[in-house]
Design an enzyme around this catalytic site. Structure first.
Site, short mmCIF file in Angstrom:
data_model
loop_
_atom_site.label_atom_id
_atom_site.label_comp_id
_atom_site.label_asym_id
_atom_site.label_seq_id
_atom_site.Cartn_x
_atom_site.Cartn_y
_atom_site.Cartn_z
NE ARG A 32 -4.07 -1.99 2.01
CZ ARG A 32 -3.93 -3.03 2.82
NH1 ARG A 32 -2.95 -3.04 3.71
NH2 ARG A 32 -4.76 -4.04 2.74
CE LYS B 127 -1.02 13.85 -13.81
NZ LYS B 127 -1.47 14.32 -15.14
CD GLU C 75 6.71 17.05 -22.29
OE1 GLU C 75 6.03 17.98 -21.81
OE2 GLU C 75 6.20 15.97 -22.68
CE LYS D 77 5.09 17.45 -13.52
NZ LYS D 77 5.24 16.22 -14.31
CD GLU E 250 -4.46 16.47 -14.79
OE1 GLU E 250 -3.22 16.42 -14.90
OE2 GLU E 250 -5.23 15.82 -15.49
NE ARG F 248 0.34 16.91 -12.15
CZ ARG F 248 1.07 16.12 -11.41
NH1 ARG F 248 0.84 16.01 -10.12
NH2 ARG F 248 2.04 15.41 -11.93
CG ASN G 62 -2.28 17.59 -19.54
OD1 ASN G 62 -1.27 16.90 -19.37
ND2 ASN G 62 -3.34 17.49 -18.78
CG HIS H 1 0.76 16.72 -23.32
ND1 HIS H 1 1.55 17.85 -23.32
CD2 HIS H 1 1.54 15.73 -22.82
CE1 HIS H 1 2.74 17.54 -22.84
NE2 HIS H 1 2.77 16.27 -22.54
CG HIS I 209 -3.35 10.98 -26.43
ND1 HIS I 209 -2.62 10.20 -25.57
CD2 HIS I 209 -4.42 10.23 -26.82
CE1 HIS I 209 -3.22 9.03 -25.43
NE2 HIS I 209 -4.32 9.03 -26.18
CG HIS J 52 5.28 12.07 -24.84
ND1 HIS J 52 3.89 12.06 -24.86
CD2 HIS J 52 5.64 13.01 -23.93
CE1 HIS J 52 3.45 12.95 -23.98
NE2 HIS J 52 4.48 13.54 -23.40
N1 LIG Z 1 4.66 10.70 -14.83
C1 LIG Z 1 4.61 11.81 -15.54
O1 LIG Z 1 4.25 12.89 -15.04
C2 LIG Z 1 5.04 11.75 -16.96
C3 LIG Z 1 5.24 12.94 -17.67
C4 LIG Z 1 5.70 12.85 -18.98
C5 LIG Z 1 5.96 11.61 -19.55
N2 LIG Z 1 5.75 10.48 -18.82
C6 LIG Z 1 6.05 9.16 -19.40
O2 LIG Z 1 7.44 9.10 -19.65
C7 LIG Z 1 7.68 8.15 -20.69
C8 LIG Z 1 8.67 8.72 -21.65
O3 LIG Z 1 9.88 8.98 -20.97
P1 LIG Z 1 11.28 8.99 -21.73
O4 LIG Z 1 11.18 9.85 -22.92
O5 LIG Z 1 12.31 9.25 -20.71
O6 LIG Z 1 11.35 7.50 -22.31
P2 LIG Z 1 12.19 6.19 -21.90
O7 LIG Z 1 12.21 5.96 -20.47
O8 LIG Z 1 11.64 5.11 -22.77
O9 LIG Z 1 13.66 6.56 -22.40
C9 LIG Z 1 13.89 6.73 -23.78
C10 LIG Z 1 15.02 5.83 -24.27
O10 LIG Z 1 16.26 6.35 -23.81
C11 LIG Z 1 17.01 5.31 -23.15
N3 LIG Z 1 17.81 6.02 -22.14
C12 LIG Z 1 17.41 6.45 -20.93
N4 LIG Z 1 18.37 7.16 -20.36
C13 LIG Z 1 19.43 7.16 -21.22
C14 LIG Z 1 20.71 7.74 -21.19
N5 LIG Z 1 21.11 8.52 -20.18
N6 LIG Z 1 21.54 7.52 -22.24
C15 LIG Z 1 21.13 6.78 -23.30
N7 LIG Z 1 19.92 6.22 -23.38
C16 LIG Z 1 19.08 6.42 -22.35
C17 LIG Z 1 15.99 4.36 -22.63
O11 LIG Z 1 16.54 3.08 -22.46
C18 LIG Z 1 14.94 4.40 -23.74
O12 LIG Z 1 15.29 3.54 -24.77
C19 LIG Z 1 6.34 7.85 -21.30
O13 LIG Z 1 5.92 6.57 -20.90
C20 LIG Z 1 5.41 8.91 -20.73
O14 LIG Z 1 4.09 8.46 -20.59
C21 LIG Z 1 5.30 10.53 -17.55
ZN LIG Z 2 4.52 15.17 -22.02
#
Ligand SMILES: NC(=O)c1ccc[n+]([C@@H]2O[C@H](COP(=O)([O-])OP(=O)(O)OC[C@H]3O[C@@H](n4cnc5c(N)ncnc54)[C@H](O)[C@@H]3O)[C@@H](O)[C@H]2O)c1
Ligand SMILES: [Zn+2]
Length: 368
Positions: free
Chosen positions: A124, A146, A188, A230, A240, A245, A249, A252, A256, A270
């Site tokens: 939990r 999130k 972003e 942020k 949100e 919050r 977006n 987005h 999306h 993304h």
């Molecule tokens: N929780 C939130 O508030 C929030 C906000 C925005 C996005 N997200 C989520 O985040 C995700 C996208 O995140 P992302 O763009 O970091 O993607 P990711 O985690 O898939 O990383 C992108 C790629 O880069 C590689 N990588 C990571 N760090 C590296 C480094 N230092 N050097 C070389 N390669 C590296 C990873 O292995 C992966 O292949 C999505 O799932 C999205 O929904 C969440």
């Molecule tokens: Zn985003």
């Protein structure tokens, strides 16, 4: 190593710090030590990040006398699924992680989201630390609590709000990120200027190239300013529910739909979808007579000069109606109306409660 920049986050459920700086990973043992009453932890990471950074993190933990276990999932968005979540939970239970032990999420947004979700569910709610290694994760996903996994029906459909205890953003890790991933994360960063910080957007117009090319000071300033923006929004509206919050977006809703239209594939990352989505949000606001065309032109120019996509029609030939269909799945949809982020200009984004989707269809059919 210069002293890291510390940005406090005061969410309603918890306050914590985001540390931003270089050479943080080699000192990770000492940073997390105060959070580990039993001197033990578990690391969740992906295969790419494990090969690059696990040795440094492991050595630092060992030097601090911290016992740890490691679980590695494949890299990429497809890994952010329920079966990997279950595997992570089984691993954490089998290695005896208790509620007071903090889990370490080492990687990009995929790792932060799925490991954070596991931390939210295990017993939990366990403690966890975000160690973001992509620009997107450092400026966005690691902050704000999130967490989520994807379902076959859509992205991020199952999730929880669960704040980390600490976020450690080592800017040196960005050196190994592909230029394309870096640019996607930079979208972003631009977003925060466009939401409510005209001066930051102007700074990015002048310094964005330095941020992208690896200038340490420019990078740190851009990340810290983004995290502060942020944190400020999360402090005002953690879950949100106060209409604040949602500002995060920007771009987005269009983004999306574009991700869905391209099958959430590598064809469009993304951040790239968000870039094009922000361009569309500005031009849609011009189309509605809300925003000066000169502001929309500045946004397009900066996105384009940063190597981000701005042309809808070079991405998809789908009709406006087909694109809007993807928006109907939006988590924010209420009674057939979608709250939409519009803008009166750079730094003047606001939430419009009742944008008719027929207008969005017409706009998309007319735009380039
Ligand atoms: N929780 C939130 O508030 C929030 C906000 C925005 C996005 N997200 C989520 O985040 C995700 C996208 O995140 P992302 O763009 O970091 O993607 P990711 O985690 O898939 O990383 C992108 C790629 O880069 C590689 N990588 C990571 N760090 C590296 C480094 N230092 N050097 C070389 N390669 C590296 C990873 O292995 C992966 O292949 C999505 O799932 C999205 O929904 C969440
Ligand atoms: Zn985003």
């Amino acid at each position: 190593m210069s002293a890291p920049t510390i940005v406090p986050v005061h969410a309603a459920s918890r306050s914590y710090e985001v540390m931003i700086g270089s050479a943080l990973l080699p000192g990770i043992g000492s940073f997390v030590l105060p959070l580990l009453p039993r001197l033990r932890t578990a690391i969740i990471t992906d295969s790419t990040v494990a090969s690059l950074y696990l040795p440094t993190v492991a050595e630092s933990l060992r030097n601090a006398g911290i016992h740890f276990d490691v679980h590695i999932i494949p890299c990429g968005e497809a890994a952010k699924n329920f079966s990997n979540l279950q595997a992570i939970l089984s691993f954490l239970i089998e290695c005896g992680i208790e509620r007071s032990d903090a889990i370490l999420a080492l990687g990009g947004g995929v790792i932060g989201d799925i490991a954070g979700m596991a931390a939210a569910l295990l017993r939990r709610g366990c403690a966890f630390v975000q160690i973001p290694t992509t620009l997107l994760a450092q400026v966005d996903s690691s902050v704000g609590g999130k967490t989520a996994v994807n379902m076959p029906q859509g992205k991020n459909l199952v999730g929880a709000f669960h704040q980390p205890r600490l976020v450690l953003a080592d800017t040196d890790t960005l050196a190994t990120l592909s230029p394309r991933e870096l640019r996607a994360g930079y979208a972003e960063v631009i977003k925060y200027g466009l939401i409510n910080d005209t001066a930051f957007f102007a700074w990015l117009e002048n310094n964005g190239a330095k941020v992208l090319s690896g200038d340490t000071n420019a990078r740190r300033h851009a990340i810290a300013t983004s995290v502060r923006a942020k944190a400020d929004i999360v402090a005002r509206d953690e879950t949100e529910s106060a209409g604040v919050r949602e500002l995060l977006n920007l771009g987005h809703t269009f983004g999306h739909a574009l991700e869905a239209a391209t099958g959430f594939s590598d064809a469009l990352l993304h951040g790239e979808a968000v870039a094009l989505g922000m361009r569309l949000a500005f031009d849609f606001s011009v189309w509605r007579g809300l925003c000066p065309a000169s502001d929309a032109a500045r946004v397009r120019t900066h996105l384009q000069s940063s190597g981000l996509p701005v042309a809808l029609r070079s991405l998809t030939q789908d009709s406006g109606a087909a694109l809007v269909k993807h928006m109907l799945q939006d988590k924010k949809m209420r009674d057939g109306k979608l709250p939409f982020l519009l803008t009166r200009g750079i730094g003047q984004t606001y939430l419009a409660p009742d944008v008719g989707l027929d207008d969005v269809v017409r706009f998309l059919d007319e735009t380039d």
